[in-house]
Write an enzyme that holds these catalytic residues in place. Structure first.
Site, PDB file in Angstrom:
ATOM      1  CE  LYS A 107      -1.665   1.696   4.055  1.00 17.91           C
ATOM      2  NZ  LYS A 107      -1.499   3.112   4.373  1.00 17.91           N
ATOM      3  CG  ASN A 108       2.246   2.803   3.558  1.00 18.16           C
ATOM      4  OD1 ASN A 108       1.104   3.180   3.270  1.00 18.16           O
ATOM      5  ND2 ASN A 108       2.627   2.569   4.798  1.00 18.16           N
ATOM      6  NE  ARG A 131      -0.801  12.191   7.924  1.00 15.33           N
ATOM      7  CZ  ARG A 131      -0.745  13.410   8.401  1.00 15.33           C
ATOM      8  NH1 ARG A 131      -1.744  13.905   9.045  1.00 15.33           N
ATOM      9  NH2 ARG A 131       0.343  14.140   8.224  1.00 15.33           N
ATOM     10  CB  CYS A 138      -4.230  11.076  11.702  1.00 14.90           C
ATOM     11  SG  CYS A 138      -2.835  10.011  11.896  1.00 14.90           S
ATOM     12  NE  ARG A 142       1.051  10.382  10.256  1.00 14.14           N
ATOM     13  CZ  ARG A 142       0.582   9.414   9.471  1.00 14.14           C
ATOM     14  NH1 ARG A 142      -0.620   8.949   9.659  1.00 14.14           N
ATOM     15  NH2 ARG A 142       1.325   8.927   8.495  1.00 14.14           N
ATOM     16  N   PRO A 143       2.886  16.618  11.624  1.00 18.08           N
ATOM     17  CG  PRO A 143       4.629  17.757  12.672  1.00 18.08           C
ATOM     18  CD  PRO A 143       3.751  16.557  12.806  1.00 18.08           C
ATOM     19  CB  VAL A 144       3.219  18.371   6.118  1.00 20.10           C
ATOM     20  CG1 VAL A 144       2.444  17.080   6.099  1.00 20.10           C
ATOM     21  CG2 VAL A 144       2.280  19.571   6.221  1.00 20.10           C
ATOM     22  CG  ASP A 145       7.757  20.387  10.327  1.00 18.11           C
ATOM     23  OD1 ASP A 145       7.201  19.272  10.211  1.00 18.11           O
ATOM     24  OD2 ASP A 145       8.688  20.598  11.129  1.00 18.11           O
ATOM     25  CG  LEU A 146      10.621  17.458   8.435  1.00 24.86           C
ATOM     26  CD1 LEU A 146      11.236  16.077   8.634  1.00 24.86           C
ATOM     27  CD2 LEU A 146      11.615  18.521   8.873  1.00 24.86           C
ATOM     28  CG  ASP A 149       3.286   1.255   9.456  1.00 22.35           C
ATOM     29  OD1 ASP A 149       2.926   2.105  10.285  1.00 22.35           O
ATOM     30  OD2 ASP A 149       3.484   1.524   8.256  1.00 22.35           O
ATOM     31  NE  ARG A 208      -7.100   4.723   5.283  1.00 19.69           N
ATOM     32  CZ  ARG A 208      -6.646   5.890   5.699  1.00 19.69           C
ATOM     33  NH1 ARG A 208      -7.098   6.396   6.811  1.00 19.69           N
ATOM     34  NH2 ARG A 208      -5.749   6.539   4.998  1.00 19.69           N
TER      35      ARG A 208
HETATM   36  C1  EPZ Z   1       4.689   6.718   6.535  1.00 17.34           C
HETATM   37  O1  EPZ Z   1       4.043   7.822   7.169  1.00 17.34           O
HETATM   38  C2  EPZ Z   1       3.658   5.632   6.416  1.00 17.34           C
HETATM   39  N1  EPZ Z   1       2.527   6.098   5.630  1.00 17.34           N
HETATM   40  C3  EPZ Z   1       3.180   5.207   7.804  1.00 17.34           C
HETATM   41  O2  EPZ Z   1       2.273   4.122   7.659  1.00 17.34           O
HETATM   42  C4  EPZ Z   1       4.382   4.751   8.606  1.00 17.34           C
HETATM   43  O3  EPZ Z   1       3.961   4.445   9.918  1.00 17.34           O
HETATM   44  C5  EPZ Z   1       5.444   5.856   8.656  1.00 17.34           C
HETATM   45  O4  EPZ Z   1       5.794   6.259   7.296  1.00 17.34           O
HETATM   46  C6  EPZ Z   1       6.721   5.441   9.355  1.00 17.34           C
HETATM   47  O5  EPZ Z   1       7.239   4.294   8.748  1.00 17.34           O
HETATM   48  C7  EPZ Z   1       2.587   6.087   4.321  1.00 17.34           C
HETATM   49  O6  EPZ Z   1       3.580   5.711   3.707  1.00 17.34           O
HETATM   50  C8  EPZ Z   1       1.359   6.519   3.594  1.00 17.34           C
HETATM   51  P1  EPZ Z   1       7.093   9.922   8.574  1.00 17.34           P
HETATM   52  P2  EPZ Z   1       4.724   9.254   7.138  1.00 17.34           P
HETATM   53  O7  EPZ Z   1       7.084  11.184   7.797  1.00 17.34           O
HETATM   54  O8  EPZ Z   1       5.425   9.444   5.863  1.00 17.34           O
HETATM   55  C9  EPZ Z   1       7.221  13.336  11.995  1.00 17.34           C
HETATM   56  C10 EPZ Z   1       0.197   3.008   7.818  1.00 17.34           C
HETATM   57  O9  EPZ Z   1      -0.437   2.485   8.768  1.00 17.34           O
HETATM   58  N2  EPZ Z   1       7.184  14.345  10.901  1.00 17.34           N
HETATM   59  O10 EPZ Z   1       8.258   9.001   8.422  1.00 17.34           O
HETATM   60  O11 EPZ Z   1       3.672  10.233   7.527  1.00 17.34           O
HETATM   61  C11 EPZ Z   1       5.930  12.520  12.079  1.00 17.34           C
HETATM   62  O12 EPZ Z   1       4.928  13.210  12.785  1.00 17.34           O
HETATM   63  C12 EPZ Z   1       0.881   4.349   7.985  1.00 17.34           C
HETATM   64  O13 EPZ Z   1       0.280   2.487   6.696  1.00 17.34           O
HETATM   65  C13 EPZ Z   1       7.317  15.687  11.217  1.00 17.34           C
HETATM   66  O14 EPZ Z   1       7.452  16.073  12.392  1.00 17.34           O
HETATM   67  O15 EPZ Z   1       5.763   9.102   8.348  1.00 17.34           O
HETATM   68  C14 EPZ Z   1       6.421  11.270  12.749  1.00 17.34           C
HETATM   69  O16 EPZ Z   1       6.485  11.448  14.138  1.00 17.34           O
HETATM   70  C15 EPZ Z   1       0.640   4.956   9.345  1.00 17.34           C
HETATM   71  N3  EPZ Z   1       7.308  16.604  10.193  1.00 17.34           N
HETATM   72  C16 EPZ Z   1       7.837  11.087  12.192  1.00 17.34           C
HETATM   73  O17 EPZ Z   1       8.202  12.368  11.671  1.00 17.34           O
HETATM   74  C17 EPZ Z   1       7.178  16.230   8.890  1.00 17.34           C
HETATM   75  O18 EPZ Z   1       7.165  17.113   8.006  1.00 17.34           O
HETATM   76  C18 EPZ Z   1       7.966  10.074  11.053  1.00 17.34           C
HETATM   77  O19 EPZ Z   1       6.929  10.290  10.110  1.00 17.34           O
HETATM   78  C19 EPZ Z   1       7.053  14.861   8.574  1.00 17.34           C
HETATM   79  C20 EPZ Z   1       7.064  13.935   9.606  1.00 17.34           C
END
Ligand code: EPZ
Length: 428
Positions: free
Chosen positions: A22-23, A96, A120, A125-129, A310, A402
């Site tokens: 999926k991812n 998202r 969520c 889960r911010p998107v600042d990066l 996950d 999902r």
């Molecule tokens: C991906 O989420 C996956 N989703 C998640 O799977 C998975 O748990 C996660 O990676 C970690 O492996 C998809 O691929 C669709 P991150 P993602 O950016 O990309 C923080 C599932 O069940 N962060 O690696 O959102 C964030 O809040 C889902 O299939 C910031 O602070 O994860 C988290 O604490 C759930 N700012 C950490 O980084 C940002 O701009 C890692 O998140 C981005 C992230």
């Protein structure tokens, strides 16, 4: 809304085919926006999330065709032109990862308006990066009324981007923009997940120039345009890991076919440490436990190649019946223990302090109605239900739909007593 009813106690025996990830699939679908030529994705999972993203892409101008090909499900994506660069709050809120169309839209059409996703159930889960990386590539970004307004009328320009911590989404998003930027982009502290490697391999097939896949430094030489391609979606290591834990939980012998055991290293080692027999082959893995009680083992979630967040809920379910105490530390998301109170309804003994859960193994779990707030937590409850005495009913099955393709069929083919109950859910 549907529910899933499980009568626990049957060991799992047989084989389970693993679907495409999926991812990876949803990021590959977003990558199709980068070219006016068709992208053919094979080994596609058919999930609520892929259907959902298809709906968004169609609004942006993509023709999406699902085909039952000779080697399984395929999806053909073709965006001759971007007809709209707008992704509404309603669409992004529901999934998202829809946010990741922002980068391709700016790269291809020079502007976009995409809703911020918001938090969520598993964390803020911010998107600042993501936004900082797009700005570093030269996009002008304004945030207004919950939307990102992005402009890059003269295109994006390569840049050096160092992430302060590892983010899967931000790494992929940066890649999906940088491939069409002018000049070189270097991403430092990039995520190394197999799904990212898969996206890179697909982009390379489309004509992108990327080096360093699977390492934490990625070099991208921007190109003027990308072509169409055919690409097989990498097998879902989280789906495979989930069924591996299910087999360990119920006992029995299950072969997971069409998977990549080398992507499941951290989980398989933990299963072995707990006393499960694991037999790895090139594209399959056999999981066996015959009667003996498992040992409690500790774990810490981490970005790949660490133990996947996950799979944390599923492994916690497994530890509820192990002998001894297991300490499980969640380091990726701040609120990913929503399954704990539901596992407690089945008789599990778990206490949570901050990001750490202590699971004291009990002799038996007993079936009960349960519900969860996210996909992986829900499947953790299914796993617990498979081993609990009596009936467990898992509510809010839409979470499972999902990310798990034909879950009941795959488990019942191995002897599980599991069925879907159609219709109204109890009031929450
Ligand atoms: C991906 O989420 C996956 N989703 C998640 O799977 C998975 O748990 C996660 O990676 C970690 O492996 C998809 O691929 C669709 P991150 P993602 O950016 O990309 C923080 C599932 O069940 N962060 O690696 O959102 C964030 O809040 C889902 O299939 C910031 O602070 O994860 C988290 O604490 C759930 N700012 C950490 O980084 C940002 O701009 C890692 O998140 C981005 C992230």
């Amino acid at each position: 809304m549907d529910r899933i009813a499980i009568v626990g106690g049957a060991p799992l025996n047989g084989s389970i085919p693993i679907s495409g990830a999926k991812n990876s699939a949803i990021k590959l679908m977003a990558a199709s926006l980068l070219t006016d030529q068709p992208l053919r994705l094979t080994n596609m999972p058919r999930l609520a999330d892929t259907r959902f993203l298809a709906r968004l892409l169609r609004r942006l101008g993509t023709e999406v065709t699902e085909i039952d090909g000779p080697e399984g499900p395929e999806t053909l994506l073709h965006t001759p032109e971007i007809v709209s660069a707008f992704a509404s709050y309603d669409l992004v809120r529901q999934m998202r990862a829809s946010f990741n169309v922002l980068g391709p839209l700016i790269a291809r059409s020079g502007h976009a308006k995409v809703s911020l996703p918001g938090g969520c159930a598993i964390g803020g889960r911010p998107v600042d990066l993501h936004l900082k990386a797009l700005e570093a590539l030269g996009a002008h970004i304004d945030l207004n009324e919950g939307y990102v307004y992005a402009q890059a009328p003269r295109g994006l320009t390569g840049a050096k981007i160092e992430f302060p911590f590892v983010s899967v989404g931000a790494t992929e998003h940066t890649l999906l923009a940088a491939v069409l930027a002018q000049g070189e982009t270097v991403i430092l502290n990039a995520a190394r997940e197999p799904e990212i490697v898969d996206v890179i391999e697909c982009l390379i097939r489309m004509g992108a120039k990327i080096e360093g896949a699977g390492t934490s430094t990625l070099h991208i030489q921007g190109v003027d345009r990308l072509d169409g391609a055919t690409h097989p979606v990498v097998p879902d290591r989280i789906e495979a890991g989930t069924y591996a834990v299910a087999a360990a939980m119920t006992g029995g012998k299950v072969t997971l076919t069409g998977c990549r055991p080398e992507h499941m290293g951290a989980l398989l080692s933990k299963l072995e440490e707990a006393g499960v027999t694991v037999r790895r082959a090139e594209a399959s893995v056999e999981i066996e436990r015959q009667g003996e009680r498992l040992r409690a083992v500790d774990l810490v979630t981490d970005p790949y190649p660490g133990f996947a967040t996950d799979l944390q809920a599923q492994f916690m379910a497994l530890m509820t019946l192990a002998s001894g105490e297991s300490v499980i530390r969640e380091t990726v998301f701040e609120n990913r223990f929503m399954h704990v109170s539901e596992l407690a309804r089945l008789g599990a003994d778990i206490s949570v302090h901050g990001g750490e859960a202590r699971v004291k193994g009990v002799e038996t779990l007993r079936g009960a109605p349960v519900m969860a707030t996210d996909l992986r937590a829900s499947v953790g409850l299914v796993i617990a239900g498979l081993a609990a005495r009596g009936e467990t009913v898992v509510h809010r099955v839409y979470h499972l739909d999902r990310g798990f393709e034909r879950l009941e069929e795959k488990l019942s083919n191995c002897g599980a007593d599991i069925r879907r109950l159609k219709g109204e859910e109890d009031a929450a």
